[in-house]
Design a protein around this motif. Structure first.
Motif, PDB file in Angstrom:
ATOM      1  N   VAL A  89       0.675  -1.285  -0.025  1.00  0.00           N
ATOM      2  CA  VAL A  89       0.008   0.082   0.142  1.00  0.00           C
ATOM      3  C   VAL A  89       0.852   1.228   0.167  1.00  0.00           C
ATOM      4  O   VAL A  89       0.492   2.154  -0.625  1.00  0.00           O
ATOM      5  N   GLY A  90       2.087   1.261   0.768  1.00  0.00           N
ATOM      6  CA  GLY A  90       2.943   2.270   0.891  1.00  0.00           C
ATOM      7  C   GLY A  90       3.559   2.677  -0.678  1.00  0.00           C
ATOM      8  O   GLY A  90       3.687   3.891  -0.963  1.00  0.00           O
ATOM      9  N   SER A  91       3.935   1.575  -1.164  1.00  0.00           N
ATOM     10  CA  SER A  91       4.435   1.785  -2.372  1.00  0.00           C
ATOM     11  C   SER A  91       3.544   2.172  -3.592  1.00  0.00           C
ATOM     12  O   SER A  91       3.998   3.211  -4.314  1.00  0.00           O
ATOM     13  N   GLN A  92       2.151   1.864  -3.506  1.00  0.00           N
ATOM     14  CA  GLN A  92       1.202   2.448  -4.419  1.00  0.00           C
ATOM     15  C   GLN A  92       0.993   3.832  -4.074  1.00  0.00           C
ATOM     16  O   GLN A  92       0.823   4.580  -4.928  1.00  0.00           O
ATOM     17  N   MET A  93       0.661   4.241  -2.804  1.00  0.00           N
ATOM     18  CA  MET A  93       0.809   5.716  -2.499  1.00  0.00           C
ATOM     19  C   MET A  93       1.707   6.628  -3.200  1.00  0.00           C
ATOM     20  O   MET A  93       1.650   7.639  -3.485  1.00  0.00           O
ATOM     21  N   MET A  94       3.131   6.038  -2.958  1.00  0.00           N
ATOM     22  CA  MET A  94       4.102   6.912  -3.304  1.00  0.00           C
ATOM     23  C   MET A  94       4.123   6.767  -4.865  1.00  0.00           C
ATOM     24  O   MET A  94       4.604   7.937  -5.475  1.00  0.00           O
ATOM     25  N   ARG A  95       3.680   5.633  -5.768  1.00  0.00           N
ATOM     26  CA  ARG A  95       3.540   5.859  -6.887  1.00  0.00           C
ATOM     27  C   ARG A  95       2.644   6.737  -7.477  1.00  0.00           C
ATOM     28  O   ARG A  95       3.003   7.622  -8.481  1.00  0.00           O
TER      29      ARG A  95
ATOM     30  N   GLU B  77       1.449   9.377  -5.789  1.00  0.00           N
ATOM     31  CA  GLU B  77       1.850  10.806  -5.651  1.00  0.00           C
ATOM     32  C   GLU B  77       3.016  11.307  -6.467  1.00  0.00           C
ATOM     33  O   GLU B  77       3.034  12.579  -7.112  1.00  0.00           O
ATOM     34  N   SER B  78       4.029  10.470  -7.051  1.00  0.00           N
ATOM     35  CA  SER B  78       4.993  10.636  -8.150  1.00  0.00           C
ATOM     36  C   SER B  78       4.234  11.083  -9.244  1.00  0.00           C
ATOM     37  O   SER B  78       4.853  11.916 -10.063  1.00  0.00           O
ATOM     38  N   VAL B  79       3.358  10.361  -9.711  1.00  0.00           N
ATOM     39  CA  VAL B  79       2.500  10.489 -11.109  1.00  0.00           C
ATOM     40  C   VAL B  79       2.008  11.630 -11.030  1.00  0.00           C
ATOM     41  O   VAL B  79       2.205  12.348 -12.042  1.00  0.00           O
ATOM     42  N   ILE B  80       1.420  12.307  -9.939  1.00  0.00           N
ATOM     43  CA  ILE B  80       0.890  13.466  -9.971  1.00  0.00           C
ATOM     44  C   ILE B  80       1.851  14.650  -9.882  1.00  0.00           C
ATOM     45  O   ILE B  80       1.801  15.594 -10.596  1.00  0.00           O
TER      46      ILE B  80
END
Length: 241
Positions: free
Chosen positions: A147-153, A155-158
């Protein structure tokens, strides 16, 4: 809990003795109709009398895959038999996934809290995916990491304004595709010149302060996308042909 029949499969004599002791002392409803330490004898036991439950160790005769295959073939032939894995394979997470795919009803790791009456009752009552505390802790740890990895991804995409085609371009760069190969991907509506422009635009986005004066090639760009979590290294797959 109603009376039920059980077969125990375990190749370490001391652990077999301990498992039998747990069953007889804590689960009086269980009738142990057979015990074995090898695959051949297991199938012979199954021909003589079908159990309601199998307590199955994964590692037999030095192999970590025999238990998985026993589980798979048993479930294919007798889907109503419950199979509870009781294993010392505490670090082999791939093996856990394999035996879950093979259809087991739960996994009990031989560490911390051992096999309990509640575990067996849960399986016999029809509960799926029965786990003890050590494996639950690892599952939760992996879930939080994912879940943490998905959230970081996300945020980076945005933050870096990455669109669908940027992600596809970067992902295939990371997989070793050339710009010509990427331009020929199904659904990629850009020629090589447009791909080169997109690469230059991404360099400006992902390296706003440059790269310490060093040249930024396609490999460095793909690595940067991984560093920023724009690409998910655990799901780095090419688009379907």
């Amino acid at each position: 809990m109603k009376p039920f029949k059980v077969i125990i499969v375990e190749d370490v004599p001391l652990e077999m003795k301990g498992t039998i002791g747990i069953v007889r002392n804590d689960i009086p409803e269980a009738d142990i109709i057979g015990t074995t330490d090898n695959e051949q004898e297991y199938w012979q036991l199954l021909k003589k009398q079908l159990p309601d439950l199998i307590l199955l160790d994964l590692g037999l005769s030095g192999s970590t895959t025999i238990g998985v295959e026993i589980c798979r073939h048993t479930k294919e032939q007798h889907p109503d038999i419950k199979i509870l894995i009781f294993t010392g394979e505490t670090l082999n997470e791939k093996l856990w996934v394999d035996v879950l795919d093979a259809g087991c009803d739960g996994i009990i790791l031989k560490t911390g809290e051992m096999l309990t009456r509640n575990d067996v009752m849960s399986v016999m009552d029809g509960k799926q995916l029965v786990f003890n505390q050590p494996i639950l802790e690892r599952i939760v740890e992996l879930f939080k990491h994912n879940v943490g990895s998905q959230m970081m991804r996300q945020e980076s995409v945005i933050d870096y304004e990455i669109d669908e085609y940027d992600e596809r371009f970067l992902r295939h760069l990371a997989l070793g595709y050339t710009k010509e190969q990427i331009a020929n991907l199904k659904g990629m509506p850009f020629g090589v010149k447009s791909i080169e422009k997109r690469q230059n635009d991404l360099i400006q986005k992902l390296f706003p302060d440059g790269n310490n004066g060093m040249n930024i090639n396609a490999t460095r760009l793909a690595v940067r996308a991984c560093e920023l979590h724009i690409l998910d290294l655990e799901n780095l797959q090419p688009d379907p042909a």
